[in-house]
Design a protein around this motif. Structure first.
Motif, PDB file in Angstrom:
ATOM      1  N   PRO A  40      21.825   0.935 -19.096  1.00  0.00           N
ATOM      2  CA  PRO A  40      20.782   0.138 -18.465  1.00  0.00           C
ATOM      3  C   PRO A  40      19.558  -0.085 -19.354  1.00  0.00           C
ATOM      4  N   GLY A  41      19.203   0.856 -20.205  1.00  0.00           N
ATOM      5  CA  GLY A  41      18.066   0.684 -21.092  1.00  0.00           C
ATOM      6  C   GLY A  41      16.739   1.027 -20.433  1.00  0.00           C
ATOM      7  N   PRO A  42      15.670   1.020 -21.220  1.00  0.00           N
ATOM      8  CA  PRO A  42      14.358   1.440 -20.699  1.00  0.00           C
ATOM      9  C   PRO A  42      13.738   0.440 -19.729  1.00  0.00           C
ATOM     10  N   SER A  43      14.122  -0.827 -19.772  1.00  0.00           N
ATOM     11  CA  SER A  43      13.522  -1.806 -18.870  1.00  0.00           C
ATOM     12  C   SER A  43      13.894  -1.514 -17.418  1.00  0.00           C
ATOM     13  N   VAL A  44      15.073  -0.990 -17.175  1.00  0.00           N
ATOM     14  CA  VAL A  44      15.479  -0.646 -15.815  1.00  0.00           C
ATOM     15  C   VAL A  44      14.643   0.521 -15.308  1.00  0.00           C
ATOM     16  N   LEU A  45      14.375   1.494 -16.158  1.00  0.00           N
ATOM     17  CA  LEU A  45      13.528   2.622 -15.771  1.00  0.00           C
ATOM     18  C   LEU A  45      12.116   2.144 -15.425  1.00  0.00           C
ATOM     19  N   ALA A  46      11.584   1.234 -16.213  1.00  0.00           N
ATOM     20  CA  ALA A  46      10.248   0.690 -15.944  1.00  0.00           C
ATOM     21  C   ALA A  46      10.233  -0.075 -14.626  1.00  0.00           C
ATOM     22  N   LEU A  47      11.252  -0.872 -14.390  1.00  0.00           N
ATOM     23  CA  LEU A  47      11.331  -1.631 -13.142  1.00  0.00           C
ATOM     24  C   LEU A  47      11.395  -0.704 -11.939  1.00  0.00           C
ATOM     25  N   LEU A  48      12.219   0.327 -12.008  1.00  0.00           N
ATOM     26  CA  LEU A  48      12.329   1.273 -10.893  1.00  0.00           C
ATOM     27  C   LEU A  48      11.032   2.036 -10.689  1.00  0.00           C
ATOM     28  N   SER A  49      10.363   2.417 -11.763  1.00  0.00           N
ATOM     29  CA  SER A  49       9.103   3.147 -11.649  1.00  0.00           C
ATOM     30  C   SER A  49       8.018   2.286 -11.013  1.00  0.00           C
ATOM     31  N   VAL A  50       7.888   1.055 -11.481  1.00  0.00           N
ATOM     32  CA  VAL A  50       6.858   0.161 -10.938  1.00  0.00           C
ATOM     33  C   VAL A  50       7.146  -0.165  -9.486  1.00  0.00           C
ATOM     34  N   SER A  51       8.387  -0.468  -9.141  1.00  0.00           N
ATOM     35  CA  SER A  51       8.701  -0.818  -7.754  1.00  0.00           C
ATOM     36  C   SER A  51       8.512   0.374  -6.819  1.00  0.00           C
ATOM     37  N   THR A  52       8.860   1.574  -7.262  1.00  0.00           N
ATOM     38  CA  THR A  52       8.639   2.764  -6.436  1.00  0.00           C
ATOM     39  C   THR A  52       7.147   3.017  -6.246  1.00  0.00           C
ATOM     40  N   GLY A  53       6.372   2.863  -7.308  1.00  0.00           N
ATOM     41  CA  GLY A  53       4.921   3.035  -7.212  1.00  0.00           C
ATOM     42  C   GLY A  53       4.293   2.025  -6.264  1.00  0.00           C
ATOM     43  N   LEU A  54       4.727   0.769  -6.346  1.00  0.00           N
ATOM     44  CA  LEU A  54       4.199  -0.250  -5.434  1.00  0.00           C
ATOM     45  C   LEU A  54       4.588   0.025  -3.992  1.00  0.00           C
ATOM     46  N   ALA A  55       5.818   0.494  -3.771  1.00  0.00           N
ATOM     47  CA  ALA A  55       6.244   0.813  -2.413  1.00  0.00           C
ATOM     48  C   ALA A  55       5.400   1.948  -1.831  1.00  0.00           C
ATOM     49  N   ILE A  56       5.114   2.959  -2.630  1.00  0.00           N
ATOM     50  CA  ILE A  56       4.270   4.075  -2.164  1.00  0.00           C
ATOM     51  C   ILE A  56       2.858   3.579  -1.867  1.00  0.00           C
ATOM     52  N   LEU A  57       2.318   2.730  -2.723  1.00  0.00           N
ATOM     53  CA  LEU A  57       0.981   2.182  -2.517  1.00  0.00           C
ATOM     54  C   LEU A  57       0.912   1.344  -1.241  1.00  0.00           C
ATOM     55  N   ILE A  58       1.877   0.485  -1.036  1.00  0.00           N
ATOM     56  CA  ILE A  58       1.895  -0.370   0.159  1.00  0.00           C
ATOM     57  C   ILE A  58       2.053   0.470   1.419  1.00  0.00           C
ATOM     58  N   LEU A  59       2.936   1.451   1.409  1.00  0.00           N
ATOM     59  CA  LEU A  59       3.095   2.314   2.586  1.00  0.00           C
ATOM     60  C   LEU A  59       1.824   3.121   2.851  1.00  0.00           C
ATOM     61  N   GLY A  60       1.128   3.543   1.788  1.00  0.00           N
ATOM     62  CA  GLY A  60      -0.139   4.250   1.962  1.00  0.00           C
ATOM     63  C   GLY A  60      -1.199   3.368   2.597  1.00  0.00           C
ATOM     64  N   ILE A  61      -1.258   2.114   2.164  1.00  0.00           N
ATOM     65  CA  ILE A  61      -2.224   1.175   2.760  1.00  0.00           C
ATOM     66  C   ILE A  61      -1.897   0.916   4.223  1.00  0.00           C
ATOM     67  N   VAL A  62      -0.635   0.708   4.529  1.00  0.00           N
ATOM     68  CA  VAL A  62      -0.221   0.480   5.926  1.00  0.00           C
ATOM     69  C   VAL A  62      -0.569   1.691   6.776  1.00  0.00           C
ATOM     70  N   TRP A  63      -0.292   2.882   6.272  1.00  0.00           N
ATOM     71  CA  TRP A  63      -0.627   4.085   7.036  1.00  0.00           C
ATOM     72  C   TRP A  63      -2.132   4.201   7.246  1.00  0.00           C
ATOM     73  N   PHE A  64      -2.917   3.924   6.191  1.00  0.00           N
ATOM     74  CA  PHE A  64      -4.365   4.053   6.274  1.00  0.00           C
ATOM     75  C   PHE A  64      -4.949   3.058   7.274  1.00  0.00           C
ATOM     76  N   VAL A  65      -4.426   1.832   7.307  1.00  0.00           N
ATOM     77  CA  VAL A  65      -4.958   0.796   8.193  1.00  0.00           C
ATOM     78  C   VAL A  65      -4.521   1.004   9.628  1.00  0.00           C
ATOM     79  N   PHE A  66      -3.276   1.361   9.895  1.00  0.00           N
ATOM     80  CA  PHE A  66      -2.756   1.369  11.262  1.00  0.00           C
ATOM     81  C   PHE A  66      -2.663   2.755  11.913  1.00  0.00           C
TER      82      PHE A  66
END
Length: 69
Positions: A40-66
């Motif tokens: 898969p190469g390093p680009s797949v690792l970067a994609l998975l890391s960024v998408s996981t980080g964004l998912a955690i951030l979005i879920l944190g915002i949703v939890w904080f707001v609601f």
């Protein structure tokens, strides 16, 4: 029927391009392309890391707001 003949020629060419791994003296011999197909190469690792980080951030915002009480 020229289209069918052209298609048959392309199909025959594609079949010639496909090579399977062969075994010589107990070792599997592959072309460089065959050997690299599952890496898969390093680009797949970067994609998975960024998408996981964004998912955690979005879920944190949703939890904080609601759900913050």
């Amino acid at each position: 029927m020229a289209g069918v003949e052209a298609f048959a020629g392309i199909y025959r060419h594609l079949l010639e391009e496909v090579t399977m791994a062969t075994q010589r003296h107990g070792q599997i011999i592959e072309t460089p392309t065959e050997a690299r197909q599952a890496e898969p190469g390093p680009s797949v690792l970067a994609l998975l890391s960024v998408s996981t980080g964004l998912a955690i951030l979005i879920l944190g915002i949703v939890w904080f707001v609601f759900f913050r009480t």
